[in-house]
Design a protein around this motif. Sequence first.
Motif, PDB file in Angstrom:
ATOM      1  N   SER A  87      49.935  66.697  21.331  1.00 58.55           N
ATOM      2  CA  SER A  87      49.504  66.204  20.016  1.00 58.55           C
ATOM      3  C   SER A  87      48.068  65.669  19.951  1.00 58.55           C
ATOM      4  O   SER A  87      47.799  64.495  20.262  1.00 58.55           O
ATOM      5  CB  SER A  87      50.470  65.115  19.521  1.00 58.55           C
ATOM      6  N   VAL A  88      47.166  66.519  19.493  1.00 57.43           N
ATOM      7  CA  VAL A  88      45.818  66.058  19.152  1.00 57.43           C
ATOM      8  C   VAL A  88      45.904  65.072  17.982  1.00 57.43           C
ATOM      9  O   VAL A  88      45.122  64.122  17.885  1.00 57.43           O
ATOM     10  CB  VAL A  88      44.932  67.267  18.792  1.00 57.43           C
ATOM     11  N   VAL A  97      42.581  53.912  14.730  1.00 62.49           N
ATOM     12  CA  VAL A  97      42.963  52.514  14.457  1.00 62.49           C
ATOM     13  C   VAL A  97      42.368  51.548  15.489  1.00 62.49           C
ATOM     14  O   VAL A  97      42.799  50.399  15.582  1.00 62.49           O
ATOM     15  CB  VAL A  97      44.504  52.344  14.385  1.00 62.49           C
ATOM     16  N   LYS A  98      41.400  52.021  16.291  1.00 66.92           N
ATOM     17  CA  LYS A  98      40.761  51.117  17.251  1.00 66.92           C
ATOM     18  C   LYS A  98      40.127  49.953  16.501  1.00 66.92           C
ATOM     19  O   LYS A  98      39.654  50.159  15.374  1.00 66.92           O
ATOM     20  CB  LYS A  98      39.716  51.885  18.073  1.00 66.92           C
ATOM     21  N   ILE A 103      49.371  50.756  24.479  1.00 74.20           N
ATOM     22  CA  ILE A 103      49.729  51.054  25.871  1.00 74.20           C
ATOM     23  C   ILE A 103      50.666  52.258  25.867  1.00 74.20           C
ATOM     24  O   ILE A 103      51.703  52.248  25.186  1.00 74.20           O
ATOM     25  CB  ILE A 103      50.437  49.854  26.548  1.00 74.20           C
ATOM     26  N   GLU A 104      50.303  53.293  26.620  1.00 71.95           N
ATOM     27  CA  GLU A 104      51.141  54.493  26.766  1.00 71.95           C
ATOM     28  C   GLU A 104      52.120  54.260  27.912  1.00 71.95           C
ATOM     29  O   GLU A 104      51.716  53.778  28.981  1.00 71.95           O
ATOM     30  CB  GLU A 104      50.238  55.695  27.071  1.00 71.95           C
ATOM     31  N   ILE A 105      53.380  54.595  27.674  1.00 73.66           N
ATOM     32  CA  ILE A 105      54.360  54.413  28.755  1.00 73.66           C
ATOM     33  C   ILE A 105      55.221  55.665  28.891  1.00 73.66           C
ATOM     34  O   ILE A 105      55.565  56.302  27.879  1.00 73.66           O
ATOM     35  CB  ILE A 105      55.245  53.164  28.489  1.00 73.66           C
ATOM     36  N   ILE A 122      47.237  61.611  24.927  1.00 75.93           N
ATOM     37  CA  ILE A 122      47.244  60.211  24.482  1.00 75.93           C
ATOM     38  C   ILE A 122      46.389  59.329  25.401  1.00 75.93           C
ATOM     39  O   ILE A 122      45.727  58.391  24.946  1.00 75.93           O
ATOM     40  CB  ILE A 122      48.705  59.683  24.465  1.00 75.93           C
ATOM     41  N   SER A 123      46.420  59.631  26.708  1.00 77.28           N
ATOM     42  CA  SER A 123      45.820  58.714  27.696  1.00 77.28           C
ATOM     43  C   SER A 123      44.364  58.333  27.409  1.00 77.28           C
ATOM     44  O   SER A 123      43.998  57.164  27.568  1.00 77.28           O
ATOM     45  CB  SER A 123      45.928  59.308  29.099  1.00 77.28           C
ATOM     46  N   PRO A 124      43.495  59.265  26.977  1.00 78.76           N
ATOM     47  CA  PRO A 124      42.100  58.857  26.745  1.00 78.76           C
ATOM     48  C   PRO A 124      41.951  57.831  25.617  1.00 78.76           C
ATOM     49  O   PRO A 124      40.941  57.119  25.569  1.00 78.76           O
ATOM     50  CB  PRO A 124      41.393  60.175  26.375  1.00 78.76           C
ATOM     51  N   ALA A 125      42.950  57.749  24.731  1.00 77.15           N
ATOM     52  CA  ALA A 125      42.877  56.787  23.616  1.00 77.15           C
ATOM     53  C   ALA A 125      43.627  55.494  23.929  1.00 77.15           C
ATOM     54  O   ALA A 125      43.549  54.532  23.160  1.00 77.15           O
ATOM     55  CB  ALA A 125      43.452  57.424  22.343  1.00 77.15           C
TER      56      ALA A 125
END
Length: 155
Positions: A87-88, A97-98, A103-105, A122-125
């Motif tokens: 998912s881009v 929304v920064k 936190i990605e889990i 997701i990780s880069p964001a």
Amino acid sequence: MSTLLLLNGPNLNLLGTREPGVYGATTLADVEAQALATAQRLGFGLEAFQSNHEGALIDKIHEAGRRHKAGELAGVVFNPGAFTHTSVALFDAIGGVKPLPVIEIHISNVHAREAFRHHSYISPAAAGIVIGFGTEGYTLAIEGLVRKIKAAHPA
Ligand code: CA2
């Protein structure tokens, strides 16, 4: 600013009912109850939301961003499920929304599984990542999120 959001993506409503060898025997209701207990122990409230629909998750992230701006929501713990690898749109939503910390889990160690699970959009964001600790990873993710929130807003 004392509420956290726990967000779970597609198929995580099946937790504890199938594939216990990969995802454990803990149900999503158990995970959410444990997450609430962890948040409360650290002085925060917690809301939980699960959806199998990408657009519903995007809408929830946008709402979280608006609530963060209004001082009503401190941060998000997010298991995007299989959307992690596709998912881009979720990457863009989190970027949009920064500085809301997300936190990605992942329950399983995705890097020890099929190659298609090795890449995360997701990780880069994400503000941080917790991978491979089973459902206890949700507790670690909340603890890490609270550390980041406190570091950003020293008392
Ligand atoms: O390890 C994780 O937390 C995952 O995000 C779980 C996703 C998977 O697609 C990711 O690669 C890693 C799948 C969630 C499906 O959960 C189920 C739970 C019980 C039974 C069947 C599916």
